[in-house]
Design a protein around this motif. Structure first.
Motif, PDB file in Angstrom:
ATOM      1  N   PHE A 111     -14.365   6.795 -33.853  1.00  0.00           N
ATOM      2  CA  PHE A 111     -13.708   8.049 -33.959  1.00  0.00           C
ATOM      3  C   PHE A 111     -13.609   8.352 -35.421  1.00  0.00           C
ATOM      4  O   PHE A 111     -13.516   9.696 -35.603  1.00  0.00           O
ATOM      5  N   ILE A 112     -13.348   7.585 -36.318  1.00  0.00           N
ATOM      6  CA  ILE A 112     -13.246   7.843 -37.619  1.00  0.00           C
ATOM      7  C   ILE A 112     -14.599   8.641 -38.275  1.00  0.00           C
ATOM      8  O   ILE A 112     -14.559   9.644 -38.607  1.00  0.00           O
ATOM      9  N   LEU A 133     -15.178  12.023 -40.153  1.00  0.00           N
ATOM     10  CA  LEU A 133     -15.426  11.916 -41.472  1.00  0.00           C
ATOM     11  C   LEU A 133     -16.575  11.316 -41.801  1.00  0.00           C
ATOM     12  O   LEU A 133     -17.207  10.290 -41.390  1.00  0.00           O
ATOM     13  N   LYS A 134     -17.665  12.072 -42.512  1.00  0.00           N
ATOM     14  CA  LYS A 134     -19.185  11.585 -42.827  1.00  0.00           C
ATOM     15  C   LYS A 134     -18.931  10.449 -43.805  1.00  0.00           C
ATOM     16  O   LYS A 134     -19.875   9.291 -43.841  1.00  0.00           O
ATOM     17  N   TYR A 167     -15.705   9.561 -49.092  1.00  0.00           N
ATOM     18  CA  TYR A 167     -15.308  10.657 -50.056  1.00  0.00           C
ATOM     19  C   TYR A 167     -15.240  12.089 -49.189  1.00  0.00           C
ATOM     20  O   TYR A 167     -14.563  12.978 -50.077  1.00  0.00           O
ATOM     21  N   GLN A 168     -15.691  12.273 -48.144  1.00  0.00           N
ATOM     22  CA  GLN A 168     -15.359  13.274 -47.487  1.00  0.00           C
ATOM     23  C   GLN A 168     -13.856  13.417 -47.108  1.00  0.00           C
ATOM     24  O   GLN A 168     -13.098  14.413 -47.551  1.00  0.00           O
ATOM     25  N   GLY A 169     -13.414  12.322 -46.549  1.00  0.00           N
ATOM     26  CA  GLY A 169     -12.129  12.083 -46.331  1.00  0.00           C
ATOM     27  C   GLY A 169     -11.112  12.299 -47.696  1.00  0.00           C
ATOM     28  O   GLY A 169      -9.750  12.905 -47.611  1.00  0.00           O
ATOM     29  N   LEU A 170     -11.713  11.731 -48.938  1.00  0.00           N
ATOM     30  CA  LEU A 170     -10.687  11.804 -49.811  1.00  0.00           C
ATOM     31  C   LEU A 170     -10.574  13.153 -50.426  1.00  0.00           C
ATOM     32  O   LEU A 170      -9.648  13.590 -50.806  1.00  0.00           O
ATOM     33  N   PRO A 223     -17.066  24.642 -45.608  1.00  0.00           N
ATOM     34  CA  PRO A 223     -17.792  23.704 -46.358  1.00  0.00           C
ATOM     35  C   PRO A 223     -17.244  22.320 -46.498  1.00  0.00           C
ATOM     36  O   PRO A 223     -17.963  21.190 -46.269  1.00  0.00           O
ATOM     37  N   LEU A 224     -15.800  22.241 -46.705  1.00  0.00           N
ATOM     38  CA  LEU A 224     -14.914  21.151 -46.802  1.00  0.00           C
ATOM     39  C   LEU A 224     -15.273  20.101 -45.557  1.00  0.00           C
ATOM     40  O   LEU A 224     -15.776  18.961 -45.498  1.00  0.00           O
ATOM     41  N   LEU A 225     -15.234  20.875 -44.386  1.00  0.00           N
ATOM     42  CA  LEU A 225     -15.386  19.999 -43.017  1.00  0.00           C
ATOM     43  C   LEU A 225     -16.830  19.793 -43.071  1.00  0.00           C
ATOM     44  O   LEU A 225     -17.064  18.834 -42.038  1.00  0.00           O
TER      45      LEU A 225
END
Ligand code: HAS
Ligand code: HEM
Length: 572
Positions: free
Chosen positions: A62-63, A67-68, A71-74, A128-130
């Motif tokens: 699920f994570i 999140l790809k 670093y996308q999460g960060l 773009p962030l998402l």
């Protein structure tokens, strides 16, 4: 001193009910948007803490779906917490306070327009962030390149905050013209000074984004100069930390004594503190660039000394607010050298959140001085020590203060009641404990050489698995769990409060003004020299701008004269 007769400032009443309701509504929108951003941002934090404990949760299905990459999460975590949460909260808080303090009438259509614009900027940048097309971390250093929409959205958000600056400064200026010879009331003084500082601070990032990054991301120019961009970024990027913490100082100075049953130590000294921040918050950014080439050591050293100087108004705050707390505790029967602290109202989450935030800031501030020393900087720069430092500054001094403030501000704005002081207290204390453990783990890990922004749990490298790292890594992981529990407690209280029925008139929870042991007075003619020197904020604003141009002009001039344009990269 014995407590005086109450001389608490009475806010001028606002008679127009519809106007007051609209003012409260727009403030509420800012505050709720801020906390929604914090909620999402904070939910990613424990994953990162687990990473620094050597546990990789990013492979969980699920994570992975959300999140790809790490670093996308960060990037989401940094942007939502440090940029969005803070800016929305502060824009609401420091618009509302001076308007109520002066009893002023502002153009509500403009205020709503500003909120809508800021939110539109946020939504544009969020796309773009998402979509993983702006995985640039919250510092978005080029040559890492994201979609133009990200930079455009960020520019709109910052631009909207400058509209708030305009509205507050204009309102204050009209008040000055209507009340010649009057001393600006303290809360307004502090708010206007912070907004002025933010204007000077924001110029660096405005130039960076408008002149360099947007044309580059749109393909209108072939390359970008990373060092020039980074220098403009840190023009804003250090001062922004005072934009994050000074709104909490407003509460520590003006409202916290009241929660404790005490008084502000000195209004003139408080004004001096804010003037020092206005003058000296910005020309210090090179302390983030000690290791960068093409910037002379002379300028780095000057910025280092100016950084030491900017710690002075914080030290003054420590002693001044500390004195106000002692005054309160002794008035409640506190005795002894430190025994008086036991008489403070620790069970009141509004109070304890802010004092615990202050205690964390003692350690965060000390760490900041280590970071700023050019001899220590090479040891800690880009290591896990740095996130350790800023989670007890912005992550606690600011965030925990704002959490505490929300516990009276939301009832004040909405007429809804705090559902449970016990749960709120549990949230506040666990946040403090969690962040202390986090800071210990991360500072320690950093001293052992582990870098920040490193997905260490996903690498097989043995350097991250040494015996000496075991304990600090474990502490960081444990702190992630404590902080997750704390966040769930806090947000359950907040959302229950927001979703409950209105039970009283918000004015029944008044803005908690405190009286002062040493007030600034009302008339300039009879005020102390310190009050008179600090009153002309417009002049001080111009001086602040000139100082920044002097301290940054030669550095930027050299970089512009030696441009090194490089193409963009997409790493993730
Ligand atoms: Fe910092 C890096 C230096 C303050 C945030 N900082 C960062 C970054 C962030 C950040 C986010 O010089 C990371 C940026 C990045 O991603 O690369 N910082 C300082 C210094 C101060 C300082 C000298 N920082 C802050 C504040 C922040 C913040 C405030 C957010 C809100 N920082 C640095 C440097 C770096 C840096 C380098 C770059 C590091 C590198 O190498 O990359 C000072 O302003 C601190 C002064 C503070 C004090 C403490 C005063 C204490 C008070 C509380 C008193 C408590 C009482 C309670 C009275 C001197 C006011 C008593 C209790 C009772 C019970 C009675
Ligand atoms: C980065 C954990 C809350 C702002 C990090 C990192 C960790 C972390 C472990 C370092 C990641 C790395 O360097 O690879 C947590 C936890 C939180 C939390 C467990 C609470 C549940 C907050 C809050 C703020 C914040 C409240 C600010 C309001 C940041 C920022 C970064 C960061 C700005 C740097 C992002 C970057 O390097 O680009 N967080 N955090 N965090 N955190 Fe937090």
């Amino acid at each position: 001193q014995a407590p005086q007769q109450a001389t608490v400032r009475q806010m001028p009443a606002i008679q127009d009910v519809a106007y007051l309701a609209s003012l409260k509504k727009v403030t509420q929108y800012y505050i709720v948007t801020a906390f929604l951003a914090l909620f999402i941002g904070v939910m990613i934090g424990p994953l990162q803490a687990m990473n620094y404990a050597g546990i990789n949760l990013y492979e969980l299905p699920f994570i992975k779906a959300l999140l790809k990459s790490y670093y996308q999460g960060l990037s989401l975590h940094g942007v939502l917490n440090a940029l969005v949460f803070t800016q929305f909260f502060i824009s609401g808080w420091m618009l509302y306070l001076p308007v109520r303090d002066l009893g002023a009438r502002i153009n509500m259509k403009f205020a709503w327009f500003t909120y809508v614009l800021m939110t539109a900027g946020l939504l544009l940048a969020a796309v773009p962030l998402l979509l993983n097309r702006a995985t640039l971390l919250y510092t978005f250093y080029p040559p890492m390149q994201g979609d133009a929409l990200f930079y455009i959205g960020a520019a709109i958000m910052v631009g909207a905050s400058l509209l708030v600056v305009g509205q507050v400064v204009r309102m204050w200026w009209s008040w000055k013209r209507a009340h010649p010879g009057r001393v600006t009331p303290l809360v307004t003084f502090m708010s206007v000074a912070v907004w002025m500082m933010w204007f000077v601070a924001s110029l660096g990032i405005v130039i960076e984004v408008l002149v360099l990054l947007i044309p580059w991301s749109l393909g209108l120019v072939a390359g970008v100069d990373p060092l020039l961009s980074k220098t403009l970024f840190w023009w804003t990027g250090h001062a922004i930390v005072y934009f994050w913490v000074l709104p909490a100082y407003i509460s520590w100075y003006a409202f916290l004594p009241r929660h404790a049953g005490g008084r502000i130590a000195s209004e003139p000294l408080t004004r001096l503190v804010f003037v020092l921040f206005l003058l000296n918050s910005v020309p210090v950014g090179l302390h983030h660039q000690f290791s960068d080439p093409n910037i002379s050591n002379v300028w780095k050293t000057i910025h280092m000394f100016l950084t030491f100087l900017i710690a002075v108004p914080s030290l003054m705050t420590a002693f001044s607010v500390g004195a106000a707390l002692e005054d309160a505790a002794r008035a409640r029967g506190g005795r002894g050298l430190l025994g008086w602290t036991l008489k403070l109202p620790w069970g009141n989450a509004i109070f304890s959140a802010q004092v615990l935030a202050m205690i964390s800031f003692i350690l965060g501030g000390a760490g900041g001085i280590v970071n700023a020393s050019s001899s220590f900087a090479p040891v800690v720069h880009n290591t896990a020590w740095i996130p350790g430092h800023f989670h007890i500054t912005v992550g606690t001094a600011t965030t925990l203060s704002f959490m505490g403030i929300s516990l009276w501000l939301i009832p004040h704005l909405t007429g809804k009641r705090l559902p449970s002081m016990k749960l709120a207290s549990a949230a506040v204390w666990t946040w403090f404990v969690g962040m202390m453990v986090f800071a210990l783990g991360m500072h320690w890990t950093g001293l052992l050489g582990v870098t920040r922004r490193a997905n260490i749990a996903a690498t097989a490298q043995d350097i991250y698995k040494t015996a000496e790292l075991a304990l600090p890594k474990a502490l960081t992981g444990i702190s992630g769990v404590i902080l997750l529990i704390s966040a769930l407690l806090y947000f359950s209280v907040l959302f229950r409060m927001l979703l409950s029925k209105r039970e009283e008139n918000g004015e029944d929870t008044p803005i908690p003004y405190s009286e002062a042991i040493s007030p600034a007075g009302e008339q300039l003619a009879t005020a102390s020299p310190l009050v008179r020197v600090t009153e002309p904020l417009m002049v001080l604003w111009v001086i602040a701008l000139v100082l920044v141009l002097l301290m940054y002009g030669p550095v930027l001039g050299k970089l512009v004269g030696n441009l090194q344009l490089v193409p963009g990269w997409r790493l993730y």
